[in-house]
Design a protein around this motif. Structure first.
Motif, PDB file in Angstrom:
ATOM      1  N   THR A   1      20.960  -4.463  39.164  1.00 18.55           N
ATOM      2  CA  THR A   1      22.414  -4.353  39.315  1.00 18.55           C
ATOM      3  C   THR A   1      22.970  -3.242  38.436  1.00 18.55           C
ATOM      4  OG1 THR A   1      22.520  -6.719  39.796  1.00 18.55           O
ATOM      5  CG2 THR A   1      24.589  -5.627  39.232  1.00 18.55           C
ATOM      6  N   LYS A   2      22.447  -3.113  37.217  1.00 22.31           N
ATOM      7  CA  LYS A   2      22.916  -2.041  36.334  1.00 22.31           C
ATOM      8  C   LYS A   2      22.604  -0.677  36.942  1.00 22.31           C
ATOM      9  CE  LYS A   2      24.811  -0.737  32.430  1.00 22.31           C
ATOM     10  NZ  LYS A   2      24.696   0.707  32.473  1.00 22.31           N
TER      11      LYS A   2
ATOM     12  N   SER B   1      27.504   6.783  41.146  1.00 23.45           N
ATOM     13  CA  SER B   1      28.769   7.511  40.997  1.00 23.45           C
ATOM     14  C   SER B   1      29.965   6.807  41.617  1.00 23.45           C
ATOM     15  CB  SER B   1      28.629   8.906  41.617  1.00 23.45           C
ATOM     16  OG  SER B   1      28.290   8.800  43.000  1.00 23.45           O
ATOM     17  N   PHE B   2      29.852   5.531  41.986  1.00 23.90           N
ATOM     18  CA  PHE B   2      30.959   4.833  42.639  1.00 23.90           C
ATOM     19  C   PHE B   2      32.004   4.398  41.611  1.00 23.90           C
ATOM     20  CE2 PHE B   2      27.339   4.405  45.441  1.00 23.90           C
ATOM     21  CZ  PHE B   2      27.886   4.745  46.668  1.00 23.90           C
TER      22      PHE B   2
ATOM     23  N   GLU C   1      34.502   3.569  46.553  1.00 24.08           N
ATOM     24  CA  GLU C   1      34.064   2.224  46.159  1.00 24.08           C
ATOM     25  C   GLU C   1      33.040   1.621  47.105  1.00 24.08           C
ATOM     26  OE1 GLU C   1      35.924  -2.282  45.498  1.00 24.08           O
ATOM     27  OE2 GLU C   1      37.198  -0.515  45.275  1.00 24.08           O
ATOM     28  N   ILE C   2      33.187   1.898  48.389  1.00 23.86           N
ATOM     29  CA  ILE C   2      32.363   1.217  49.395  1.00 23.86           C
ATOM     30  C   ILE C   2      31.016   1.925  49.529  1.00 23.86           C
ATOM     31  CG2 ILE C   2      32.204   0.587  51.828  1.00 23.86           C
ATOM     32  CD1 ILE C   2      35.249   0.243  51.798  1.00 23.86           C
TER      33      ILE C   2
ATOM     34  N   ARG D   1      30.051  -3.111  48.296  1.00 27.61           N
ATOM     35  CA  ARG D   1      31.015  -2.293  47.554  1.00 27.61           C
ATOM     36  C   ARG D   1      30.915  -2.581  46.065  1.00 27.61           C
ATOM     37  NH1 ARG D   1      36.468  -4.746  46.689  1.00 27.61           N
ATOM     38  NH2 ARG D   1      36.555  -6.798  47.686  1.00 27.61           N
ATOM     39  N   LEU D   2      31.431  -1.657  45.285  1.00 24.59           N
ATOM     40  CA  LEU D   2      31.243  -1.697  43.845  1.00 24.59           C
ATOM     41  C   LEU D   2      31.799  -2.964  43.210  1.00 24.59           C
ATOM     42  CD1 LEU D   2      30.325  -0.219  41.257  1.00 24.59           C
ATOM     43  CD2 LEU D   2      32.607   0.824  41.169  1.00 24.59           C
ATOM     44  N   ALA D   3      32.986  -3.422  43.642  1.00 29.19           N
ATOM     45  CA  ALA D   3      33.593  -4.601  43.018  1.00 29.19           C
ATOM     46  C   ALA D   3      32.651  -5.792  43.051  1.00 29.19           C
ATOM     47  CB  ALA D   3      34.914  -4.933  43.702  1.00 29.19           C
ATOM     48  N   GLU D   4      31.914  -5.949  44.158  1.00 31.15           N
ATOM     49  CA  GLU D   4      30.940  -7.056  44.216  1.00 31.15           C
ATOM     50  C   GLU D   4      29.932  -6.942  43.090  1.00 31.15           C
ATOM     51  OE1 GLU D   4      26.947  -8.480  46.523  1.00 31.15           O
ATOM     52  OE2 GLU D   4      28.292  -7.127  47.614  1.00 31.15           O
ATOM     53  N   PHE D   5      29.475  -5.736  42.814  1.00 29.49           N
ATOM     54  CA  PHE D   5      28.394  -5.580  41.836  1.00 29.49           C
ATOM     55  C   PHE D   5      28.905  -5.674  40.400  1.00 29.49           C
ATOM     56  CE2 PHE D   5      26.761  -4.245  45.826  1.00 29.49           C
ATOM     57  CZ  PHE D   5      25.513  -4.846  45.830  1.00 29.49           C
ATOM     58  N   TYR D   6      30.182  -5.354  40.172  1.00 31.42           N
ATOM     59  CA  TYR D   6      30.788  -5.700  38.890  1.00 31.42           C
ATOM     60  C   TYR D   6      30.745  -7.212  38.692  1.00 31.42           C
ATOM     61  CZ  TYR D   6      32.879  -1.081  37.880  1.00 31.42           C
ATOM     62  OH  TYR D   6      33.103   0.235  37.577  1.00 31.42           O
TER      63      TYR D   6
END
Length: 615
Positions: A254-255, A261-262, A280-281, A466-471
């Motif tokens: 995940t890291k 670059s998202f 983001e996506i 998308r990036l928010a999920e991975f945060y």
């Protein structure tokens, strides 16, 4: 198995080529080249020896990625605490209703477990691709990106299968018509995970030099899928001993995604509209009139019934209550009924000072005004969901707020609500009563377009990664590893999107887990996460088997309305929605996986064993 021996006929190949361009709308076929050879003359040699035809074959397999709305518009969200389906209008109820009522079996699951047949059908197409290209003469620069996409797609489809059924048979060859042995047993969940991770690694390598393109599988998508799979593998359902090394593997993967670059897209309102927001996506998809959700699309299925639609699914009061106040406090205590006395929330003014995402994602009584493109009823108005608190005897007129006039035609608008069926029969108001909970989803509605059109080019885009999920994934992993400060930091990154800017989470322990899961439900709703999150957390009791709550009454009182007032005084009553589907008590741990269709077990001559708990 039927799904593993689909005929590789000339008709099937023609169908593949006709659909190929629809798989990724941002990538088009070379029409001149396609016109050079009649489609009815294509053979295997033609498909697998021409780069354009072969790429179109690959694009067709993109269709094997289960859409977020499947089965039926709303998909698995209607099996959870955040949404409820409308029994009268949800034409994909088979399996969904049985699961909720606790009667699902290997014989009655149809729509839910068509996933088995459909994913194996596309897996076969991927296997054909690898078999036919083994001795290909294409240059590596041409063939490797296609192989990378296919490895990703095969990984994606196996992941859909294992998160739904657990371990499944790993099939890497294409069965032919004269094959008679389909007696392939299930692999274990861990064996399937290992296979999927290897597919992702191969895709990452093969796609390393491919430039990102909206809607197309990339190296970043392969890395993201690997990270998601590892999170699921570390979760309680699949990691009962809480092996920390599984969490650590998910952390590393995940890291690696987070270090790409998202960035978060600054505004939330347009995140799910075209063009795909590639800041983001990581992987998304937009649509043309020919490739969107079946039937008339999101607009017809999510469009509020108060605007004259059929209304497939609705948010529950449970979900509405998840949206915090702008001060970061929940409006209700954990029981969902008692008002949080320190929050500043007033149940008679429930839509004031809420998380900005509330206004982007939920349509509530009085929300708007919206521009309603609905033929003769086109207008600009708020979402009407109320009863007349000052009715005249026998429904005699007047029926309207005399101050509210349609700016298009000067006519007075009629404002009545869900139980005003007699008014609707008289032609004065739409059929609001189908909105059982009083709320509808705003996300994925396009109010710039008409409610229902086969031809209109709607603006919606859907998200696979998308990036928010991975945060949020990273926050969950850090909670599991005991690094709560890091977890809070990543939750707060999502909350600090410029257009959202909610207060930081400061909680710890079980409160942090609650805040994390709440944040995840809000941020990722309608993206096909909630059901599978509850399953992998083993958190279904108290979240799935609960009564459906909502607005049982909303009254509009025109007494004292002043000249120019567009709304009277609204009063709200909350409670259990008697007309909503009744959910059975949780059946037990076996219900965290769906049953394998009995037909598939029979075709395997019982080599495939059923999930425990199902007869």
């Amino acid at each position: 198995m039927k799904s593993l021996k689909l005929l590789n006929t000339r008709a099937a190949k023609i169908y593949i080529l006709l659909l190929a361009g629809a798989a990724v709308n941002t990538i088009s076929c070379n029409r001149d080249l396609l016109d050079k050879k009649p489609l009815d003359k294509l053979t295997d040699d033609a498909v697998f020896s021409d780069a354009t035809f072969l790429q179109n074959y690959v694009y067709n397999v993109y269709n094997g990625m289960k859409p977020i709305w499947y089965p039926g518009t709303g998909g698995f969200e209607t099996l959870t605490d955040i949404a409820v389906s409308q029994p009268e209008t949800h034409d994909k109820a088979a399996g969904i209703r049985q699961y909720i009522q606790g009667t699902i079996s290997p014989d009655n699951i149809t729509d839910l477990t068509n996933i088995w047949n459909e994913e194996y059908g596309y897996i076969r197409k991927a296997n054909v691709f690898f078999e036919k290209t083994t001795t290909s003469s294409f240059d590596a620069t041409v063939l490797d990106p296609m192989k990378g996409q296919m490895h990703f797609l095969r990984a994606w489809m196996y992941f859909e299968l294992i998160k739904t059924f657990g371990g499944v048979p790993i099939i890497t060859k294409s069965y032919k018509l004269d094959d008679t042995n389909f007696d392939t047993p299930r692999n274990t969940y861990d064996e399937c995970v290992k296979f999927i991770l290897d597919e992702c690694d191969q895709a990452t390598t093969l796609l390393k030099d491919v430039a990102p393109a909206s809607g197309k599988i990339t190296k970043a998508a392969a890395m993201a899928l690997k990270a998601r799979v590892l999170l699921y593998a570390a979760s309680p359902l699949n990691n009962p001993s809480n092996d920390k090394t599984k969490w650590q593997a998910a952390e590393v993967a995940t890291k690696a995604v987070l270090d790409l670059s998202f960035t978060l897209h600054p505004t939330h309102d347009d995140l799910f509209t075209r063009p795909v927001k590639t800041d983001e996506i990581i992987l998304g998809k937009s649509f043309t009139p020919g490739t969107r959700v079946p039937d008339w699309g999101f607009n017809y299925d999510y469009w509020p019934s108060g605007f004259d639609a059929r209304q497939r699914i609705m948010p529950t009061q449970t979900f509405v209550n998840m949206f915090q106040m702008t001060n970061g406090q929940y409006p209700y205590l954990a029981d969902g009924v008692t008002v949080n006395p320190t929050s500043g929330y007033d149940p008679q003014h429930p839509n004031v000072n809420r998380d900005p995402r509330y206004y982007s994602d939920i349509i509530f009584p009085g929300a708007g005004p919206f521009t309603i493109n609905d033929g003769a009823k086109s207008t600009v108005r708020t979402y009407e969901y109320w009863e007349d608190a000052n009715p005249n005897p026998d429904n005699a007129g007047p029926y309207a707020n005399p101050n509210k006039v349609d700016p298009k035609n000067g006519q007075t608008l009629y404002d009545f609500g869900r139980d005003s069926k007699t008014y609707w029969v008289k032609g004065f108001t739409p059929f609001h009563w189908r909105v059982q909970t009083g709320y509808t989803f705003r996300r994925l509605c396009d109010f710039n377009g008409p409610r229902a059109s086969f031809d209109y080019d709607y603006s919606q885009a859907i998200v696979f990664l998308r990036l928010a999920e991975f945060y949020l994934n990273y926050a969950e992993i850090e909670i599991a590893l005991g690094n709560e400060a890091v977890a809070r930091d990543y939750i707060n990154k999502v909350r600090k999107r410029p257009s959202v800017n909610m207060p930081n989470i400061t909680s710890a322990g079980t409160d942090l887990v609650r805040d994390y899961r709440n944040e995840r439900a809000i941020e990722l709703h309608l993206e096909d996460h909630r059901f599978f999150d509850l399953m992998r957390w083993k958190a279904a009791p108290g979240n799935i088997d609960i009564p459906i709550r909502g607005l049982t009454s909303v009254k509009m009182d025109w007494t004292g309305a002043q000249a120019g007032d567009l709304l009277g005084k609204l009063s709200y009553t909350y409670g259990v929605i008697d007309a909503a589907e009744v959910r059975a008590p949780w059946k037990g741990d076996y219900y965290y996986l769906l049953p394998i269709p009995r037909e598939e077990i029979k075709k395997s001559h019982n080599a495939i064993k059923q999930n425990p708990g199902y007869q």
